[in-house]
Design a protein around this motif. Structure first.
Motif: not given
Lengths: 292, 369
Positions: A205-233
């Protein structure tokens, strides 16, 4: 200029925190890559769009209802797909493929229902960002930073100090031992899906309010989230927050020099470096295995 | 013995049915429309389909229509996907014409089309890179260099000597931004920043911050609607005061549905709308079928089908003979997008771009001195 870059990095990092913590909470108990987390993120945005644009609900009401629906979606995915597969003794690979299937099916349903065009859920006229030391920030971006901070702290305290949180940690560490101790692992896993999916909904919801939305928005967000998880532990909530902020900063400061189109490449280059030289992440602990 | 006879008969029937099903129907002219019907660029696939459907409805009473077989496939604007689609379709039936959407897709299909004598007829692709793509490539829209020149003229005419460019990281975006830059500099302008973004990227603050730092008086936006909608919002939030200019993508309805308020006053280039009978008829049919005013990109798709129909009417049976008829038609085909006349490279030389300004939920022609 540098103030704006740092601010952009913090905003990006805050979004990654929301996605990463939700993903990590689920991953720790089920131990497979829950791809469908990305589509739950997208669903959060589109539920809000549905209530706001089609039913004319104000965002302040549409958002909490959508977050609730995202939690419910996570629970439905767990009970209707993952749990039966787990009870059949399916491997993590089977569960991963199932999650990818769920992602594709749900993303296509969103595409069919709403179309593939970029949709927006903003209300009223777009105003100039607030000037803070020469950097511009919008009220939505301030909300993103505050929401991620609040949810991060709440999640940390919940997992550390509540009975339910301790049960989640117990299942994450050793499901068999947790079961012997009288913890119903299925119920615990269900709770993690509800919690993690609600967090994904907030992020969407917050991302959509910030930079709008497309049906494919989730994959990129997920990948970045996973990279953050791996970097952080993955075992450490503060580590994940650190990883997410580091990733956001590195992307914005790095891309300033090498070109804006290389933001994703920077993220994955950092991921590779961590996987090679510090696979446990910033605050993760090295796991020692021993056999008797 | 009876069992043996039964097996022989069954085998004969199976082989016969197999041969019948494998038979390729050569009487039909198969037109492969490989366009993005899903994904961020789906609005282009939709427009293309609308134009084709109008063309087919215009041909309803024409016997030629029965010979045209339009095959729609979703390319998702993926280069890998579109190559797979073409190979699959070629293996099923003889393909005479392929209609992709983008310059990048057209570039990757061109060698396959030239080798297999298939007409490549992208109605919307305008990238200059397609000019030397081979003998079987024909276009409907004028090239980017025309658009770049016209945009540069509009920016200079608007009194702006310092411009920044935000373009898409693909063949269309880079080709058009370079064409604009060359023309703008020749006219004495200075391009102070050139930023690019990836298809589907909605957070453009980094690019826009760089542009803001360069302090241009005009910003030329050469990206697709999927990126344009969030970009317009972020331009306002970052307080970029430059006059906004854009490419032909600003005619796309998605922008008017989602960000009409933010797009007010944007000046953009678009192939000129002709004042001819074909366009008037197309406009009436389009309005009655889709309820909105005619889209020039849909008109381009309509013209592509009409060109093929004209070639088939004159006896063309495959890609090679359609090419021969196209060469004869080159004396001038009057379509809904205007007169179509190609040069030796298949580039349209009979059309030009007009300059328009967004006002309300539509756009109006703008006279540049």
């Amino acid at each position: 200029m540098i103030n704006q870059l740092i601010l952009n990095g913090i905003i990006a990092g805050s979004v990654y925190i929301l996605v990463a913590v939700g993903f990590a909470v689920i991953y720790r108990t089920v131990r497979f890559f829950h791809f469908a987390h990305g589509v739950v993120f997208t669903a959060g945005a589109y539920f809000t769009y549905l209530f706001k644009a089609w039913l004319s609900w104000p965002v302040i009401i549409a958002a909490p209802v959508s977050i609730g629906l995202c939690a419910m979606l996570g629970v439905i995915i767990e009970t209707s797909v993952y749990r039966p597969l787990r009870h059949k003794g399916s491997s993590s690979l089977i569960l991963l493929i199932a999650s990818l299937g769920i992602y594709i099916v749900l993303q296509n349903i969103i595409s069919m229902a709403f179309g593939d065009d970029t949709k927006t859920i903003r209300s009223g006229i777009v105003k100039e960002g607030i000037n803070i030391l020469g950097a511009r920030i919008t009220p939505v971006q301030i909300t993103i930073i505050i929401a991620s901070l609040l949810l991060l702290v709440s999640c940390f305290l919940f997992l550390k100090y509540t009975k339910k949180g301790q049960a989640i940690r117990a299942v994450a560490i050793d499901p068999e031992l947790a079961r012997v101790s009288g913890i119903e692992s299925d119920r615990v896993i269900l709770s993690t899906f509800a919690l993690g999916s609600a967090m994904a909904g907030v992020a969407g919801i917050l991302v959509a309010l910030n930079v709008d939305m497309t049906p494919t928005m989730g994959m990129n967000a997920l990948l970045m989230g996973v990279v953050a998880v791996i970097i952080g532990g993955i075992e450490s909530i503060p580590g994940i927050a650190l990883g997410a902020l580091f990733l956001g900063m590195a992307q914005h400061l790095g891309a300033w020099n090498v070109g804006s189109q290389w933001q994703e490449a920077i993220a994955f280059a950092i991921l590779l470096i961590f996987l090679l030289f510090r696979p446990q992440g910033f605050l993760g602990k090295k796991v020692k295995t021993a056999t008797v | 013995m009876q069992i043996k006879q039964f097996f022989i008969s069954a085998l004969t029937i199976i082989v016969f049915l197999g041969l019948v099903s494998c038979h390729k129907d050569n009487s039909k002219i198969n037109i492969l429309v490989a366009a993005p019907f899903t994904g961020e660029a789906a609005s282009y696939g939709k427009v293309l389909k609308e134009g084709i459907e109008i063309a087919l409805s215009e041909l309803e009473a024409d016997p030629v229509k029965k010979r045209l077989n339009v095959i729609y496939r979703d390319s998702k604007l993926s280069l890998k996907e579109i190559v797979n689609i073409l190979h699959q379709e070629i293996s099923i039936h003889p393909i005479s014409v392929v209609m992709p959407v983008s310059t990048s897709e057209s570039l990757i299909l061109a060698p396959i089309c030239n080798k297999n004598k298939i007409i490549l007829l992208p109605p919307l692709a305008d990238g200059d890179q397609l000019t030397n793509a081979g003998p079987y490539v024909y276009r409907i829209s004028p090239t980017s260099s025309f658009q770049g020149k016209e945009l540069a003229r509009a920016v200079i005419g608007g009194g702006h000597a310092r411009a920044a460019v935000l373009s898409l990281n693909d063949a269309w975006g880079t080709g058009l931004s370079e064409a604009f830059k060359d023309s703008f500099q020749k006219k004495g302008g200075e391009v102070v920043a050139m930023e690019i973004c990836n298809p589907g990227q909605t957070d453009l603050r980094l690019q826009l911050e760089k542009i803001r730092m360069a302090n241009p008086s005009a910003l030329v936006i050469l990206i697709h609607p999927a990126e344009t909608i969030p970009a317009l919002k972020q331009i306002r939030e970052l307080v970029i005061k430059a006059q906004l200019y854009g490419g032909d993508t600003f005619s796309n309805k998605a922008i008017y549905n989602e960000a009409a308020d933010l797009a007010q006053g944007v000046v953009f280039a678009l192939p000129s709308q002709p004042d001819n009978e074909a366009f008037r008829k197309f406009s009436t049919l389009y309005k009655s079928k889709y309820g909105t005013s005619a889209d020039i990109n849909a008109a381009a798709a309509r013209d592509a089908i009409m060109l093929i129909a004209e070639a088939v009417r004159k006896g063309a049976k495959n890609g090679e003979s359609i090419k021969m008829e196209f060469e004869k038609l080159n004396a001038g085909f009057e379509g809904a997008t205007g007169l179509i006349k190609w040069d030796k490279n298949g580039d349209v030389v009979s059309k030009n771009y007009g300059i328009f300004r967004i006002e309300g939920k539509g756009y109006k022609p703008l006279i540049i001195k």
